[in-house]
Write an enzyme that holds these catalytic residues in place. Sequence first.
Site, PDB file in Angstrom:
ATOM      1  N   GLU A  57      43.208  40.795  46.884  1.00  0.00           N
ATOM      2  CA  GLU A  57      43.404  41.924  45.983  1.00  0.00           C
ATOM      3  C   GLU A  57      42.883  41.640  44.577  1.00  0.00           C
ATOM      4  O   GLU A  57      42.761  42.558  43.759  1.00  0.00           O
ATOM      5  CB  GLU A  57      44.889  42.314  45.939  1.00  0.00           C
ATOM      6  N   CYS A  72      48.583  34.180  49.882  1.00  0.00           N
ATOM      7  CA  CYS A  72      48.991  33.097  48.989  1.00  0.00           C
ATOM      8  C   CYS A  72      50.254  32.418  49.533  1.00  0.00           C
ATOM      9  O   CYS A  72      50.228  31.896  50.639  1.00  0.00           O
ATOM     10  CB  CYS A  72      49.159  33.607  47.557  1.00  0.00           C
ATOM     11  N   HIS A 119      43.651  35.290  46.925  1.00  0.00           N
ATOM     12  CA  HIS A 119      44.130  36.646  46.669  1.00  0.00           C
ATOM     13  C   HIS A 119      42.992  37.643  46.897  1.00  0.00           C
ATOM     14  O   HIS A 119      42.176  37.856  45.991  1.00  0.00           O
ATOM     15  CB  HIS A 119      44.624  36.772  45.226  1.00  0.00           C
TER      16      HIS A 119
END
Length: 216
Positions: free
Chosen positions: A199, A87, A197
């Site tokens: 994750e 990001c 992202h």
Amino acid sequence: MELSTASKRVVVFDYGFGNVRSAERALARAGAAVEITRDFDKAMNADGLLVPGVGAFASCMHGLKEARGDWIVDRRLAGGRPVMGICVGMQILFARGIEHGVETQGLDEWPGSVEPLQADIVPHMGWNTVEPPAGSELFAGLDADARFYFVHSYAVHDWSMEVANPAMREPLVTWSTHGKPFVAAVENGALWATQFHPEKSGDAGAQLLNNWIGTL
């Protein structure tokens, strides 16, 4: 989804900007031995360094410099030691960021400006597909319609990087589109990064992190 890879030591660099706990859990799920720290020696000596980032470009750069992260990233890359940005952690790898008319110098690992998204709806928040180039290791094993989670109001819309040494591999640039196409990921030797992202991107993001860890 259970993933396995040889255990590698990964430091999530904690400089005050980024959801480090989510990154820690996702990397551990992908098989890494993970530590959240800003300790200089640990960040330098880990198999992989992950640099997260949320918020404003200028604030992230200030926090990174306060923690000597700019020096760590530069020294690791000079030695061919893997670094991954996520990001705003990707955005600060470019030459500059322009927010509200204010220009802030980035790490200048790649040329280009991070500028406001050119779209009717901003921020770009939610799931989107990407277009990785042929030969991508980052997206290996992922379906063409795999979707990733984005939350951002700024991006790089124009990529221009000349590789002076013909023996060196050109960076692999992945694109996505929200209004106008923007850079969604870059693979450039030891330096990889994603605007989205991983994750927070479910099984697709887990596979992507597994791919990165597998190169460490």
